[in-house]
Write a protein that holds these residues in place. Structure first.
Motif, mmCIF file in Angstrom:
data_model
loop_
_atom_site.group_PDB
_atom_site.id
_atom_site.type_symbol
_atom_site.label_atom_id
_atom_site.label_comp_id
_atom_site.label_asym_id
_atom_site.label_seq_id
_atom_site.Cartn_x
_atom_site.Cartn_y
_atom_site.Cartn_z
ATOM 1 N N CYS A 31 -3.802 13.215 -3.196
ATOM 2 C CA CYS A 31 -3.335 11.827 -2.419
ATOM 3 C C CYS A 31 -4.176 10.847 -2.419
ATOM 4 N N SER A 34 -5.106 9.344 -5.776
ATOM 5 C CA SER A 34 -4.060 8.034 -6.283
ATOM 6 C C SER A 34 -4.595 7.018 -5.897
ATOM 7 N N CYS A 173 2.881 5.008 -5.582
ATOM 8 C CA CYS A 173 2.452 6.247 -5.539
ATOM 9 C C CYS A 173 3.372 7.209 -4.947
ATOM 10 N N THR A 176 4.715 10.132 -6.380
ATOM 11 C CA THR A 176 4.069 11.333 -6.526
ATOM 12 C C THR A 176 3.787 11.952 -4.979
ATOM 13 N N CYS A 179 6.714 14.249 -4.396
ATOM 14 C CA CYS A 179 6.754 15.367 -5.263
ATOM 15 C C CYS A 179 5.858 16.492 -4.637
#
Length: 389
Positions: A31, A34, A173, A176, A179
């Motif tokens: 995270c 990103s 983001c 992402t 997920c």
């Protein structure tokens, strides 16, 4: 043992596992990365000048901030066109100062030839035309088109440009993060109920005083709490890294500055709060679903495989707009909802004479599904009978 003690004990059982910490650290690192991903570019070319990803970001940020507060009108477009014309003749080889404005215009105008002489009236007219075409592709009804036309008329025009990358990057983001959260919860919560069957302690637990009543709710609430905290941590880590790299400018800017083709009548900051709220509700749905599967399948690997397989499947399948109902239901799946392109999904849901967007109806639908899963899970848990082994 009171309810609170039982709940805290079950929460500690989840948190104190090594796999939770190891996986959690890896997911948090992803995270955070990103937000820094734009800096890993080895080189970027501006004309004949080669710069690093970090230097490129500094140039872009400085240029964009210099236009913050400027109205996107004929005056600003003329400045862009004068510099753009100079670049075309080859007189400028370095990065142009009006590039952020040109990039913004290019998100609306696909024809490069129009950039050289377009005025503000034409720019906003093309935007309305593109939105209408998008609505046509999504097979919107006349009532839905009228709804969005009314919403778009409430947006102040001409737009006031702001540098919004720190906040709008969170939408980039979002898919992402979603997920990562789903995978993390699948790993950490798939054994909440199944572990008792694996260790063959289910007979002892189910015949205990609170084995079929308070324990179920304690486990479920502990798992949901863990899921919500995980969602906030992942979102927070992404937000902090993004703001650290791009800055916190543009929180109160119109959403159309970050996503020109959206008709939402909210600011960039308000859209981020909507994103966080939706992610939080989704985390509750993920947590409860995974734990119910844990009890239903009585196997942590199987309980983890089902959501992971579902996530992969939704990545591979796309239902075209032509199948309006099936496509809209599919896009309401929690694995599909959190994506920046959903900001331009204008399909509405008509309930009791009112229209609702996907982001308005999805949390309500998720909460109803959570209640259903909770009741069904309790029935499965209490009706389970331990047979001879």
């Amino acid at each position: 043992m009171n309810k609170t003690t039982l709940y805290v004990y079950e929460l500690k059982k989840i948190v104190n596992r090594k796999i939770v910490w190891i996986t959690g650290i890896i997911m948090l690192a992803l995270c955070i990365f990103s937000g820094f991903s734009a800096l890993v570019s080895t080189s970027v070319y501006y004309g004949e000048t080669e710069v690093s990803g970090y230097e490129a970001l500094k140039i872009i940020k400085h240029s964009a901030k210099s236009f913050s507060g400027r109205v996107i009108d004929d005056t600003l477009l003329q400045e862009m066109q004068e510099e753009y014309g100079t670049e075309e003749t080859g007189e400028v080889s370095n990065y142009s100062s009006t590039a952020p404005i040109r990039f913004y215009v290019q998100q609306i105008v696909n024809d490069r030839d129009l950039l050289s002489d377009i005025n503000s009236d034409e720019l906003y007219a093309i935007r309305e035309k593109e939105i209408y075409q998008n609505n046509t592709d999504q097979m919107l009804t006349e009532e839905e088109n009228a709804f969005w036309s009314n919403k778009d008329s409430q947006i102040q025009k001409p737009f006031v440009y702001e540098y919004t990358d720190g906040w709008s990057n969170l939408w980039t983001c979002a898919y992402t993060i979603n997920c990562i959260l789903f995978l993390f919860l699948s790993i950490c919560l798939s054994s909440v109920f199944s572990i008792e069957h694996l260790r063959k302690t289910d007979a002892v637990i189910l015949c205990s005083r609170y084995g079929k009543t308070r324990l179920y709710l304690a486990k479920l609430l502990a798992g949901i709490t863990f899921g919500v905290i995980s969602a906030i941590l992942f979102f927070g880590a992404t937000a902090i890294s993004s703001i650290f790299v791009y800055g916190s400018d543009g929180f109160h800017a119109a959403l159309q500055i970050a996503f020109p083709m959206s008709s939402w009548t909210v600011t960039v900051g308000e859209s981020v709060f909507i994103l966080l709220l939706t992610l939080t509700v989704i985390s509750v749905l993920y947590s409860s679903t995974i734990m119910i599967l844990s009890e239903l399948l009585k196997n942590s690997v199987a309980a983890m495989a089902v959501p992971v397989g579902t996530m992969i499947l939704t990545m591979m399948i796309n239902i075209p707009y032509q199948f309006r109902i099936a496509s809209q239901i599919y896009d309401l799946f929690p694995t599909n909802l959190l994506a920046s392109w959903e900001l331009c999904d204008n399909r509405l849901i008509h309930v009791l004479g009112k229209y609702f967007t996907n982001y308005q109806i999805a949390p309500i639908a998720y909460l109803i599904l959570i209640v259903f899963l909770t009741v069904a899970g309790k029935f499965i848990y209490q009706k389970y009978q331990v047979h001879e082994r």
